[in-house]
Design a protein around this motif. Structure first.
Motif, PDB file in Angstrom:
ATOM      1  N   THR A   1       8.930   3.288  -1.119  1.00  0.00           N
ATOM      2  CA  THR A   1       7.541   3.561  -0.779  1.00  0.00           C
ATOM      3  C   THR A   1       7.345   5.067  -0.711  1.00  0.00           C
ATOM      4  O   THR A   1       8.112   5.767  -0.063  1.00  0.00           O
ATOM      5  CB  THR A   1       7.174   2.911   0.570  1.00  0.00           C
TER       6      THR A   1
ATOM      7  N   CYS B   1      15.137  -2.994  -0.411  1.00  0.00           N
ATOM      8  CA  CYS B   1      14.125  -2.069   0.099  1.00  0.00           C
ATOM      9  C   CYS B   1      14.474  -1.646   1.518  1.00  0.00           C
ATOM     10  O   CYS B   1      15.345  -2.241   2.159  1.00  0.00           O
ATOM     11  CB  CYS B   1      12.737  -2.701   0.055  1.00  0.00           C
TER      12      CYS B   1
ATOM     13  N   THR C   1       6.346   7.230   2.545  1.00  0.00           N
ATOM     14  CA  THR C   1       6.923   6.070   3.217  1.00  0.00           C
ATOM     15  C   THR C   1       6.022   5.545   4.335  1.00  0.00           C
ATOM     16  O   THR C   1       5.082   6.211   4.762  1.00  0.00           O
ATOM     17  CB  THR C   1       8.295   6.401   3.854  1.00  0.00           C
ATOM     18  N   GLU C   2       6.366   4.376   4.814  1.00  0.00           N
ATOM     19  CA  GLU C   2       5.651   3.753   5.926  1.00  0.00           C
ATOM     20  C   GLU C   2       5.732   4.605   7.188  1.00  0.00           C
ATOM     21  O   GLU C   2       4.934   4.424   8.098  1.00  0.00           O
ATOM     22  CB  GLU C   2       6.219   2.359   6.218  1.00  0.00           C
TER      23      GLU C   2
ATOM     24  N   ASP D   1       6.140   1.650  -4.378  1.00  0.00           N
ATOM     25  CA  ASP D   1       4.896   1.302  -3.693  1.00  0.00           C
ATOM     26  C   ASP D   1       4.207   2.626  -3.390  1.00  0.00           C
ATOM     27  O   ASP D   1       4.594   3.356  -2.477  1.00  0.00           O
ATOM     28  CB  ASP D   1       5.224   0.537  -2.404  1.00  0.00           C
TER      29      ASP D   1
ATOM     30  N   ASN E   1       2.085  -4.806  -5.601  1.00  0.00           N
ATOM     31  CA  ASN E   1       3.536  -4.782  -5.355  1.00  0.00           C
ATOM     32  C   ASN E   1       4.189  -6.091  -5.773  1.00  0.00           C
ATOM     33  O   ASN E   1       5.221  -6.101  -6.454  1.00  0.00           O
ATOM     34  CB  ASN E   1       3.809  -4.570  -3.856  1.00  0.00           C
TER      35      ASN E   1
ATOM     36  N   ALA F   1       9.786  -1.415   4.901  1.00  0.00           N
ATOM     37  CA  ALA F   1       8.912  -1.465   3.707  1.00  0.00           C
ATOM     38  C   ALA F   1       7.755  -2.448   3.890  1.00  0.00           C
ATOM     39  O   ALA F   1       7.932  -3.543   4.427  1.00  0.00           O
ATOM     40  CB  ALA F   1       9.728  -1.860   2.484  1.00  0.00           C
ATOM     41  N   HIS F   2       6.617  -2.042   3.407  1.00  0.00           N
ATOM     42  CA  HIS F   2       5.420  -2.891   3.457  1.00  0.00           C
ATOM     43  C   HIS F   2       5.699  -4.236   2.799  1.00  0.00           C
ATOM     44  O   HIS F   2       5.269  -5.283   3.291  1.00  0.00           O
ATOM     45  CB  HIS F   2       4.278  -2.173   2.728  1.00  0.00           C
TER      46      HIS F   2
END
Ligand code: PLP
Length: 348
Positions: free
Chosen positions: A145, A86, A148-149, A176, A70, A90-91
């Protein structure tokens, strides 16, 4: 070791081991000598298979982990005075220790809200228009992402709506894809439909959570962005000298659709888990379950009781509550055992 303790957990899909197909490919690669630094036949084969999968001539690089993938991908899109938009969960924002800012020499990550872990198109507009003066870091990229997370999945149409905003404001799109396989399995679409056909310029294609021992693929659909990316990887300590041991497992996974089979299995186990605990008292689902994670609010005594029984799962990832993540090797019996323990604890 306590024989009754759970052998597989719901903490993370990276708790799972190496899938047999990746393991077999690793063993195959472990014969004779091969050139280092990616000039080997395995890396070439893995790259070809990724191009085939996405049905386009993309540029492909393998790095050790998702944070590097990333961060370096985003750095390839941005100058230090730019910003990356983001989702607030987000990670890249909450779990990468500032690596995207570090590897881009300071590109600022700006946060947006949106239901269920997904970026809201109105938020993109708001962020871009919030400030346009020289004193503010210029928005340059959107990072999404997929899945997603929070375990949800962007549809092709949702991605296209975001792409329309991105195009209107001159933003590049990064994805991501630590759980890209789970998203494709959930949507039942072609990988191209949720990447380059929906505006994604660079995808960080995750393998580790789907049965690969180590290593993620950075896939550039905008090939111009890949210029000198090999130098960026090398400088960041992400160029493996024995690259074939990162790329060979990808060959094992990409042949015969194994990557998708494992992801679909993980998704199915999450669906089963949701079904098994849905009717239990005091269990509240937090987000729609669309991929391989179930997010649930459980009473404190149930969380403590499950942990006392040896179950491992996170309670701090995402937005509180319990994240119950299924993997390529989660078995129906694991789900049954977890649900049975929970049932006793909540008195269902
Ligand atoms: C959404 C997401 N992106 C990226 C990663 C990869 O992170 P790592 O640097 O641990 O490989 C993860 C792993 O937890 C993740 O959940």
């Amino acid at each position: 070791m306590n024989a009754a303790a759970p052998r597989r957990h719901f903490a993370s899909d990276n708790y799972a081991g190496i899938c047999p197909e990746a393991w077999a490919a690793l063993a195959d690669a472990n014969t004779d000598h091969a050139p280092g630094y990616g000039d080997d036949a395995w890396t070439q084969k893995a790259t070809d298979l990724i191009r085939e999968l996405f049905e386009t001539h993309c540029e492909v690089f393998f790095v050790f982990n998702g944070t590097a993938a990333n961060s370096l991908a985003l750095a390839s899109m941005c100058q230090s005075y730019h910003s990356i938009l983001c989702h607030e969960t987000a990670h890249i924002e909450v779990d990468e220790c500032g690596a995207p800012e570090f590897f881009s020499n300071g590109t600022k990550v700006l946060l947006m809200s949106g239901a269920n872990g997904k970026v809201d198109t109105a938020e993109i507009e708001r962020m871009v228009k919030k400030r346009t003066d020289i004193h503010y870091p210029k928005p340059r990229a959107i990072s999404l992402t997929q899945a997603t997370e929070l375990g949800t999945v962007y549809s092709p149409d949702e991605l296209k709506a975001i792409w329309a905003k991105a195009k209107a404001h001159g933003l590049k799109m990064h994805m991501d894809g630590a759980r890209f396989a789970n998203a494709v399995a959930a949507l039942g679409c072609a990988p191209k439909e949720i990447t380059w056909q929906a505006g994604v310029d660079v995808l960080c294609f995750g393998g580790t959570k789907n049965g690969i021992p180590v290593g993620e693929a950075v896939v550039f659909f905008d090939r111009e962005l890949a210029r000198e990316f090999d130098y960026r990887c090398k400088q960041a300590g992400q160029l493996a000298s024995k690259m074939r041991f990162i790329s060979a497992p990808w060959v094992g996974m990409l042949k015969d659709g194994i990557w998708l089979k494992h992801a679909a299995h993980a998704n199915a186990m999450a669906a089963l888990l949701e079904e098994k605990i849905r009717a239990l008292p005091e269990v509240k689902f937090m987000f729609p379950r669309q991929a391989n994670a179930v997010f649930a609010e459980l009473p404190r005594r149930a969380i403590d009781g499950l942990k006392a029984k040896g179950w491992k799962f996170y309670t701090f990832i995402g937005q509180g509550g319990c994240r119950l993540m299924c993997a390529w090797d989660t078995q129906p019996a694991d789900v049954e055992a977890f649900a049975a323990d929970l049932r006793v604890l909540v008195g269902g």
